[in-house]
Motif scaffolding. Sequence first.
Motif, PDB file in Angstrom:
ATOM      1  N   ASP A 199       0.909  -1.117  -0.206  1.00 45.78           N
ATOM      2  CA  ASP A 199      -0.117   0.074   0.027  1.00 45.78           C
ATOM      3  C   ASP A 199       0.871   1.180  -0.141  1.00 45.78           C
ATOM      4  OD1 ASP A 199      -2.627  -1.415   0.242  1.00 45.78           O
ATOM      5  OD2 ASP A 199      -1.531  -1.971   2.402  1.00 45.78           O
ATOM      6  N   ARG A 233      -2.584   3.698  -3.669  1.00 41.67           N
ATOM      7  CA  ARG A 233      -1.467   3.382  -3.060  1.00 41.67           C
ATOM      8  C   ARG A 233      -0.615   4.472  -3.242  1.00 41.67           C
ATOM      9  NH1 ARG A 233      -3.246  -1.656  -5.476  1.00 41.67           N
ATOM     10  NH2 ARG A 233      -2.850  -3.462  -4.115  1.00 41.67           N
ATOM     11  N   ASN A 238      -1.742   2.038   6.661  1.00 35.94           N
ATOM     12  CA  ASN A 238      -1.354   0.993   5.540  1.00 35.94           C
ATOM     13  C   ASN A 238      -0.803  -0.413   6.234  1.00 35.94           C
ATOM     14  OD1 ASN A 238      -0.699   3.073   2.979  1.00 35.94           O
ATOM     15  ND2 ASN A 238       0.050   3.987   4.930  1.00 35.94           N
TER      16      ASN A 238
END
Length: 245
Positions: free
Chosen positions: A57, A99, A148
Motif C-alpha cells: 500500500d 497506493r 497502511n
Amino acid sequence: MSKTKLQNSINVLAQNFFIESVNQKYSYNFEWLGRPIIQYPQDIVALQELIWNVRPDLIIETGIAHGGSLIMSASMLALLDYCDAVKNFQIIDPTKPRRKVLGIDIDIRTHNLAAIEAHPMANYIEMIQGSSIAPEIIAQVYQRAKGNACILLFLDSNHTHDHVLAELKAYGNLVTIGSYCVVFDTVIDDIPVNIHKDRPWGPGNSPKSAVHEYLKSHSEFKIDKEIDDKLLISAAPEGFLKRIK
C-alpha cells in the motif's frame, strides 16, 4: 564442468563485469518513463517482482536523486491499482490513487522536484525534504505510514555504515511481515576501495556492514539469498531483507 564450478565461474564473470561497469558509470545509462533511475537493470527487474508479489500500500524510499526510482515505484503501484480495479469490475480515478510512494531526501534539487511533479505518475508520489535519520523526519514518516496494511522499504541515500544502520533502526519496524527492506549499494563492500576514493564510504564502512550489524539483533529479518543467486549482477547483494516475523 560441474554445476558448482560453472556457478563459480559465472559468479567471477559477474563480479568482473560489475567492477568494470562501475568504472564506466554503467548504471547512469538507464531511465524509467523518462527519468534517470541510476540502477542496474537486474535490480530494476527484481524490484518489479517484489512490488508485484508484495503488493504494498505504501513504498518508502530514502534517496530521490533524479526521481527515476520514485517513478518506477509509482508506475508499479498504478499497475496494481489498475489490476485490482479490473479484478473487481471497478473504475479507478487516477487522480485519487489508493497506493502511494513516499520519497525522502536531504536535498531535493529544484529541477528534479519540478520534473517529478510534472510527471504523469506524480499523483502516486509524496516527498519529504530532510535527513532521513532526523527525529522530526522519522516522525513525519511514521505519521504518514499509519493505516497502511503493507509497507515496502528501499534505502538508497547516504551509504556510510552509521547512516544506513540508523535508517534500518528508524524504519525497519515499519516493514510488514512478508514484505522487504531493500538496502542498496551493499556491493560497496565487494569492490576495490580505490573506486570510492572520493566518497566517505568504502569496504567495512558500507550498507552491507550496516546490514550485518543490524541483523545481529533483528532476527525478524533474513537475507533473501535466492534473489542474490538469481540476479548475479546487482548493486544490492545481501541487501534484499525479508521480514519473516
